[in-house]
Design a protein around this motif. Structure first.
Motif, PDB file in Angstrom:
ATOM      1  N   ARG A  81      99.865 -23.461   6.122  1.00 41.99           N
ATOM      2  CA  ARG A  81      99.586 -22.659   4.927  1.00 41.99           C
ATOM      3  C   ARG A  81     100.889 -22.230   4.254  1.00 41.99           C
ATOM      4  O   ARG A  81     101.886 -21.978   4.918  1.00 41.99           O
ATOM      5  N   THR A  82     100.866 -22.155   2.911  1.00 40.59           N
ATOM      6  CA  THR A  82     102.079 -21.787   2.158  1.00 40.59           C
ATOM      7  C   THR A  82     101.820 -20.590   1.236  1.00 40.59           C
ATOM      8  O   THR A  82     102.642 -20.283   0.388  1.00 40.59           O
ATOM      9  N   ASP A  83     100.674 -19.899   1.453  1.00 40.59           N
ATOM     10  CA  ASP A  83     100.288 -18.832   0.507  1.00 40.59           C
ATOM     11  C   ASP A  83     100.811 -17.455   0.904  1.00 40.59           C
ATOM     12  O   ASP A  83     100.716 -16.514   0.143  1.00 40.59           O
ATOM     13  N   VAL A  84     101.368 -17.319   2.097  1.00 43.12           N
ATOM     14  CA  VAL A  84     101.781 -15.988   2.567  1.00 43.12           C
ATOM     15  C   VAL A  84     103.154 -15.641   1.992  1.00 43.12           C
ATOM     16  O   VAL A  84     104.140 -16.332   2.258  1.00 43.12           O
ATOM     17  N   LYS A  85     103.241 -14.575   1.196  1.00 47.48           N
ATOM     18  CA  LYS A  85     104.512 -14.231   0.536  1.00 47.48           C
ATOM     19  C   LYS A  85     105.228 -13.073   1.223  1.00 47.48           C
ATOM     20  O   LYS A  85     106.434 -12.913   1.093  1.00 47.48           O
ATOM     21  N   VAL A  86     104.458 -12.239   1.930  1.00 44.16           N
ATOM     22  CA  VAL A  86     105.059 -11.211   2.795  1.00 44.16           C
ATOM     23  C   VAL A  86     104.242 -11.194   4.082  1.00 44.16           C
ATOM     24  O   VAL A  86     103.050 -11.496   4.066  1.00 44.16           O
ATOM     25  N   PRO A  87     104.880 -10.896   5.231  1.00 45.08           N
ATOM     26  CA  PRO A  87     104.129 -10.920   6.494  1.00 45.08           C
ATOM     27  C   PRO A  87     102.969  -9.934   6.446  1.00 45.08           C
ATOM     28  O   PRO A  87     103.138  -8.795   6.006  1.00 45.08           O
ATOM     29  N   THR A  88     101.782 -10.363   6.905  1.00 42.54           N
ATOM     30  CA  THR A  88     100.613  -9.468   6.925  1.00 42.54           C
ATOM     31  C   THR A  88     100.773  -8.459   8.069  1.00 42.54           C
ATOM     32  O   THR A  88     101.552  -8.676   9.008  1.00 42.54           O
ATOM     33  N   GLN A  89     100.031  -7.349   7.992  1.00 44.89           N
ATOM     34  CA  GLN A  89     100.052  -6.353   9.053  1.00 44.89           C
ATOM     35  C   GLN A  89      99.663  -6.990  10.391  1.00 44.89           C
ATOM     36  O   GLN A  89     100.270  -6.727  11.419  1.00 44.89           O
ATOM     37  N   GLU A  90      98.677  -7.889  10.334  1.00 40.58           N
ATOM     38  CA  GLU A  90      98.219  -8.547  11.562  1.00 40.58           C
ATOM     39  C   GLU A  90      99.355  -9.360  12.180  1.00 40.58           C
ATOM     40  O   GLU A  90      99.587  -9.319  13.388  1.00 40.58           O
ATOM     41  N   MET A  91     100.111 -10.054  11.342  1.00 43.20           N
ATOM     42  CA  MET A  91     101.252 -10.845  11.840  1.00 43.20           C
ATOM     43  C   MET A  91     102.284  -9.927  12.496  1.00 43.20           C
ATOM     44  O   MET A  91     102.815 -10.224  13.565  1.00 43.20           O
ATOM     45  N   ILE A  92     102.542  -8.800  11.849  1.00 44.13           N
ATOM     46  CA  ILE A  92     103.556  -7.865  12.360  1.00 44.13           C
ATOM     47  C   ILE A  92     103.130  -7.283  13.699  1.00 44.13           C
ATOM     48  O   ILE A  92     103.909  -7.237  14.657  1.00 44.13           O
ATOM     49  N   ILE A  93     101.850  -6.913  13.795  1.00 46.58           N
ATOM     50  CA  ILE A  93     101.346  -6.335  15.046  1.00 46.58           C
ATOM     51  C   ILE A  93     101.397  -7.368  16.170  1.00 46.58           C
ATOM     52  O   ILE A  93     101.881  -7.116  17.259  1.00 46.58           O
ATOM     53  N   LYS A  94     100.934  -8.592  15.868  1.00 41.73           N
ATOM     54  CA  LYS A  94     100.946  -9.666  16.875  1.00 41.73           C
ATOM     55  C   LYS A  94     102.375  -9.974  17.307  1.00 41.73           C
ATOM     56  O   LYS A  94     102.674 -10.081  18.493  1.00 41.73           O
ATOM     57  N   GLN A  95     103.275 -10.079  16.332  1.00 40.35           N
ATOM     58  CA  GLN A  95     104.659 -10.446  16.672  1.00 40.35           C
ATOM     59  C   GLN A  95     105.305  -9.370  17.548  1.00 40.35           C
ATOM     60  O   GLN A  95     106.015  -9.679  18.503  1.00 40.35           O
ATOM     61  N   THR A  96     105.008  -8.110  17.245  1.00 44.99           N
ATOM     62  CA  THR A  96     105.564  -7.010  18.034  1.00 44.99           C
ATOM     63  C   THR A  96     105.061  -7.060  19.474  1.00 44.99           C
ATOM     64  O   THR A  96     105.837  -6.923  20.428  1.00 44.99           O
ATOM     65  N   GLU A  97     103.753  -7.329  19.624  1.00 40.57           N
ATOM     66  CA  GLU A  97     103.161  -7.455  20.968  1.00 40.57           C
ATOM     67  C   GLU A  97     103.822  -8.599  21.735  1.00 40.57           C
ATOM     68  O   GLU A  97     104.185  -8.473  22.900  1.00 40.57           O
ATOM     69  N   ARG A  98     104.011  -9.730  21.052  1.00 40.24           N
ATOM     70  CA  ARG A  98     104.560 -10.926  21.714  1.00 40.24           C
ATOM     71  C   ARG A  98     106.011 -10.702  22.122  1.00 40.24           C
ATOM     72  O   ARG A  98     106.391 -10.965  23.264  1.00 40.24           O
ATOM     73  N   TYR A  99     106.829 -10.148  21.223  1.00 38.87           N
ATOM     74  CA  TYR A  99     108.234  -9.891  21.598  1.00 38.87           C
ATOM     75  C   TYR A  99     108.308  -8.925  22.780  1.00 38.87           C
ATOM     76  O   TYR A  99     109.096  -9.098  23.704  1.00 38.87           O
ATOM     77  N   ASN A 100     107.416  -7.905  22.754  1.00 35.19           N
ATOM     78  CA  ASN A 100     107.401  -6.954  23.864  1.00 35.19           C
ATOM     79  C   ASN A 100     107.117  -7.674  25.181  1.00 35.19           C
ATOM     80  O   ASN A 100     107.836  -7.519  26.178  1.00 35.19           O
ATOM     81  N   SER A 101     106.090  -8.526  25.184  1.00 35.42           N
ATOM     82  CA  SER A 101     105.697  -9.268  26.409  1.00 35.42           C
ATOM     83  C   SER A 101     106.812 -10.212  26.858  1.00 35.42           C
ATOM     84  O   SER A 101     107.123 -10.302  28.040  1.00 35.42           O
ATOM     85  N   PHE A 102     107.437 -10.902  25.899  1.00 31.68           N
ATOM     86  CA  PHE A 102     108.501 -11.863  26.257  1.00 31.68           C
ATOM     87  C   PHE A 102     109.662 -11.143  26.947  1.00 31.68           C
ATOM     88  O   PHE A 102     110.156 -11.578  27.986  1.00 31.68           O
ATOM     89  N   PHE A 103     110.060 -10.001  26.389  1.00 32.40           N
ATOM     90  CA  PHE A 103     111.226  -9.328  26.979  1.00 32.40           C
ATOM     91  C   PHE A 103     110.880  -8.622  28.281  1.00 32.40           C
ATOM     92  O   PHE A 103     111.725  -8.462  29.161  1.00 32.40           O
ATOM     93  N   GLU A 104     109.615  -8.233  28.454  1.00 28.48           N
ATOM     94  CA  GLU A 104     109.190  -7.724  29.766  1.00 28.48           C
ATOM     95  C   GLU A 104     109.381  -8.830  30.806  1.00 28.48           C
ATOM     96  O   GLU A 104     109.922  -8.605  31.888  1.00 28.48           O
ATOM     97  N   LEU A 105     108.964 -10.052  30.437  1.00 29.83           N
ATOM     98  CA  LEU A 105     109.073 -11.199  31.347  1.00 29.83           C
ATOM     99  C   LEU A 105     110.546 -11.535  31.607  1.00 29.83           C
ATOM    100  O   LEU A 105     110.955 -11.769  32.749  1.00 29.83           O
ATOM    101  N   PHE A 106     111.363 -11.531  30.552  1.00 31.70           N
ATOM    102  CA  PHE A 106     112.790 -11.848  30.721  1.00 31.70           C
ATOM    103  C   PHE A 106     113.431 -10.825  31.671  1.00 31.70           C
ATOM    104  O   PHE A 106     114.225 -11.191  32.529  1.00 31.70           O
ATOM    105  N   ARG A 107     113.059  -9.550  31.531  1.00 30.82           N
ATOM    106  CA  ARG A 107     113.649  -8.528  32.399  1.00 30.82           C
ATOM    107  C   ARG A 107     113.225  -8.750  33.853  1.00 30.82           C
ATOM    108  O   ARG A 107     114.021  -8.612  34.770  1.00 30.82           O
ATOM    109  N   GLU A 108     111.953  -9.186  34.023  1.00 27.58           N
ATOM    110  CA  GLU A 108     111.449  -9.442  35.385  1.00 27.58           C
ATOM    111  C   GLU A 108     112.252 -10.570  36.045  1.00 27.58           C
ATOM    112  O   GLU A 108     112.499 -10.538  37.252  1.00 27.58           O
ATOM    113  N   TYR A 109     112.705 -11.550  35.232  1.00 26.80           N
ATOM    114  CA  TYR A 109     113.435 -12.707  35.784  1.00 26.80           C
ATOM    115  C   TYR A 109     114.920 -12.662  35.448  1.00 26.80           C
ATOM    116  O   TYR A 109     115.585 -13.698  35.401  1.00 26.80           O
ATOM    117  N   SER A 110     115.457 -11.449  35.261  1.00 23.76           N
ATOM    118  CA  SER A 110     116.866 -11.349  34.844  1.00 23.76           C
ATOM    119  C   SER A 110     117.821 -11.803  35.942  1.00 23.76           C
ATOM    120  O   SER A 110     119.000 -11.999  35.681  1.00 23.76           O
TER     121      SER A 110
END
Ligand SMILES: Oc1ccccc1CN[C@@H]1C=C[C@@H](O)[C@H](O)[C@H]1O
Length: 330
Positions: free
Chosen positions: A252-281
């Motif tokens: 899709r090419t219609d998104v001109k600014v990130p939607t709230q849903e995208m922001i919430i999902k991305q925040t959750e995902r980054y949080n989970s990724f760095f929790e995992l990275f810390r576990e395997y540091s």
């Protein structure tokens, strides 16, 4: 105005935190890079075509600029990348008459490139992506078809690591790849690197590019991949991390600014990724983003040319996003 802590400071006891940079962003993102990152990777300036565009003609000025910046600002540098099927000039695989080069000629050229480049930066680059993306994504073959494999044979990988280790015995040598958490490709990367370790090839780590998105890959698949690679006694580097707001096949090419849903999902995902990275540091020794902020990302042109993406921790004005505050809130 909240005080913004340094990202790499927050993680200094876990792993290096890096960013891919280029001659433009080294200026346009200078303050952000100096404050938040302690490792740098050249986005394109240390690839084969950038360093040796014609046989025997080495063009080091842009890479030298990055090394100067790194030395002045006490940043470590990852070398990316010596042997890859992309962004490598055609001359490498041809004779002077334009026919296909033979195994001997190509190995000699591989050695000349690796030794010339690595000896120039000897002691200044803590880790090198010696071979990038040699494994086949799908199908029965372990390795993808490439001119390196077709002309030299499957041992082009062994040779690349051997030449690299001779050139700089203190550099940590990595095999780097994407889709590294997909079970099928994970098992191929595991088989390849296991065989290299068993043959005594000087490989020290596996680079997980981590070009992920807000939907995939699953945390389970990432965890299994980290466990699998770590079981070989190899270091793990996250080498090109970005978290696209689009799923793999979403064009899709219609998104001109990130939607709230995208922001919430991305925040959750980054949080989970760095929790995992810390576990395997204990095995993850470096985490590098493929860019520093959303004003410049290769994803604005991949897989859809000219489509804006917002995959990083800082926005287009270099301000911390919700994902940043999650990641530093350990
Ligand atoms: O995610 C992908 C999907 C298909 C091919 C390559 C990749 C990733 N390939 C990476 C991306 C950008 C380049 O600048 C890097 O050098 C390369 O390693």
């Amino acid at each position: 105005q909240k005080v913004v802590p340094s990202l790499s400071e927050v993680y200094k006891d876990d792993f290096k935190v890096g960013a891919a940079v280029n001659p433009i962003t080294l200026h346009s993102q200078k303050e952000l890079i100096i404050k938040h990152f302690n490792s740098l990777t050249a986005e394109n300036e240390m690839k084969f075509e950038s360093l040796q565009p014609e046989e025997g003609t080495f063009t080091f000025d842009k890479a030298d600029q990055l090394l100067s910046f790194a030395n002045e600002n006490h940043k470590s540098v990852r070398g990316h990348t010596l042997v890859w099927h992309n962004q490598t000039p055609d001359w490498v695989f041809k004779t002077k008459k334009g026919t296909i080069a033979d195994r001997y000629t190509l190995l000699e050229r591989m050695n000349t490139h690796i030794s010339t480049v690595m000896e120039r930066y000897k002691g200044q680059i803590y880790s090198w992506d010696v071979v990038n993306e040699a494994v086949a994504d799908t199908g029965v073959s372990l390795l993808r078809d490439s001119k390196w494999k077709d002309i030299v044979g499957e041992d082009f990988i062994d040779k690349a690591f051997e030449y690299a280790h001779l050139a700089d015995p203190n550099a940590a040598l990595f095999y780097n790849d994407y889709n590294e958490s997909h079970p099928e490709k994970r098992e191929k990367i595991y088989s390849l690197t296991k065989s290299l370790v068993e043959k005594g090839v000087p490989i020290h780590g596996i680079g997980l590019q981590a070009h992920w998105n807000i939907y995939s890959p699953s945390l389970d698949h990432i965890r299994v991949a980290i466990e699998r690679y770590a079981s070989l006694g190899l270091q793990i580097h996250i080498t090109e991390m970005d978290v696209s707001v689009y799923d793999v096949d979403d064009k899709r090419t219609d998104v001109k600014v990130p939607t709230q849903e995208m922001i919430i999902k991305q925040t959750e995902r980054y949080n989970s990724f760095f929790e995992l990275f810390r576990e395997y540091s204990d095995v993850i020794t470096s985490v590098t983003f493929w860019g520093a902020a959303d004003d410049y990302t290769w994803l604005d042109d991949f897989p859809v040319r000219g489509r804006k993406n917002w995959p990083l921790l800082f926005d287009e004005h270099h301000q911390p996003k919700q994902s940043f505050w999650q990641v530093i809130n350990r």
